[in-house]
Design an enzyme around this catalytic site. Structure first.
Site, PDB file in Angstrom:
ATOM      1  N   SER A 139       7.040   3.631   1.186  1.00 37.50           N
ATOM      2  CA  SER A 139       6.077   4.722   1.011  1.00 37.50           C
ATOM      3  C   SER A 139       5.716   5.275   2.380  1.00 37.50           C
ATOM      4  O   SER A 139       5.721   4.537   3.381  1.00 37.50           O
ATOM      5  CB  SER A 139       4.806   4.228   0.311  1.00 37.50           C
ATOM      6  OG  SER A 139       3.800   5.231   0.330  1.00 37.50           O
ATOM      7  N   TYR A 152      -2.057  -2.102   0.360  1.00 37.59           N
ATOM      8  CA  TYR A 152      -0.907  -1.277  -0.005  1.00 37.59           C
ATOM      9  C   TYR A 152      -0.129  -0.818   1.221  1.00 37.59           C
ATOM     10  O   TYR A 152       1.101  -0.932   1.276  1.00 37.59           O
ATOM     11  CB  TYR A 152      -1.375  -0.075  -0.829  1.00 37.59           C
ATOM     12  CG  TYR A 152      -0.234   0.804  -1.302  1.00 37.59           C
ATOM     13  CD1 TYR A 152       0.636   0.353  -2.289  1.00 37.59           C
ATOM     14  CD2 TYR A 152      -0.021   2.067  -0.763  1.00 37.59           C
ATOM     15  CE1 TYR A 152       1.690   1.135  -2.734  1.00 37.59           C
ATOM     16  CE2 TYR A 152       1.026   2.868  -1.198  1.00 37.59           C
ATOM     17  CZ  TYR A 152       1.882   2.399  -2.176  1.00 37.59           C
ATOM     18  OH  TYR A 152       2.934   3.176  -2.595  1.00 37.59           O
TER      19      TYR A 152
END
Length: 257
Positions: A139, A152
């Site tokens: 990501s 995350y």
């Protein structure tokens, strides 16, 4: 015989979009999810030819479960040409809150250990065959740490470095490792975000570009390309400047919010 792709987290979002893209390109599908009934209903609603897809129930955070599922796929459908470790979770955390440490543990178990466990059954047979592609979904959020994204962002940063390590290990044996780094994709996961999402992309458009990158054997590919530019700028920004830019930025939702 159609080539075979193995995709985890295939019941929604980009996993589902990737499944449909590969099917439309003529591939057979090995689809892995916890929500098997939902995934099966989707495949049937798309009128996918029964001979070209199979669904497996597994939890990627359970090492024994997901490695057994990989071995079962090899037994029932053969060794895949491409394995996409797509399953992942994104939850905000606050280190000051003790119960959020369990959230961090769960995110790492899924996004990192789960990725390695997804690949594990396929590495040796792909090396022996001297072909195959392992795909890790990272990501843009893994490029720099973002407030409220401690678990995350760090998990996705680890995906970049883990895949880089694996690439070096597998390349001499003809096995490719591709890292795909999505920006903001319009999925149920991102619709909960309470901050601006530049260059928001539809999952179908993402899947097409990801398919092309995987076929090309790209080392690392940011999708959309604009987020690749953003990532490069983020990477070189001095820490003090980056810190000032983040002042007042809304944090990601924590569990239960």
């Amino acid at each position: 015989m159609p080539r075979l792709v193995y995709i985890t987290g295939a019941s929604s979002g980009i996993g589902q979009a990737l499944a449909l893209q590969y099917y439309q390109e003529g591939w057979s599908l090995a689809l892995v999810a916890r929500r098997v009934e939902e995934l099966t209903a989707w495949a049937e609603s798309q009128r996918l030819a029964p001979s070209r897809w199979r669904v497996y129930r597994a939890d990627v955070s359970d090492i024994a479960d997901i490695t057994a599922t990989g071995r079962r796929c090899i037994e029932e459908q053969g060794l895949p040409d491409v394995v996409i470790a797509n399953a992942g979770i994104s939850i905000g955390m606050d280190t000051a809150v003790e119960e959020d440490l369990a959230v961090m543990q769960r995110i790492y178990a899924t996004n990192n250990v789960g990725m390695a466990a997804t690949f594990q059954p396929f590495v040796t047979p792909m090396r022996e065959r001297r072909s195959g592609t392992l795909v890790g979904i990272a990501s843009v959020a893994g490029v720099r740490g973002l407030p409220g994204h401690g678990a995350y962002s760090s998990s996705k940063a680890a995906v970049f470095t883990y895949c880089e390590s694996l690439r070096g290990e597998c390349r001499p044996d003809g096995v490719r490792v591709v890292t795909i780094a999505p920006g903001y994709i319009d999925t149920p996961l991102t619709r909960q975000n309470r901050y601006r999402m530049p260059f928001l992309m539809q999952p179908e458009a993402f899947a097409k570009r990801a398919f092309e990158a995987i076929e090309a054997g790209a080392r690392v590919r940011f999708i959309p390309w604009q987020m690749g530019v953003v990532a490069r700028v983020m990477h070189v920004l001095p820490g003090a400047v980056f810190d000032r830019l983040l002042v007042g930025r809304p944090r990601k939702h924590r569990q239960g919010e």
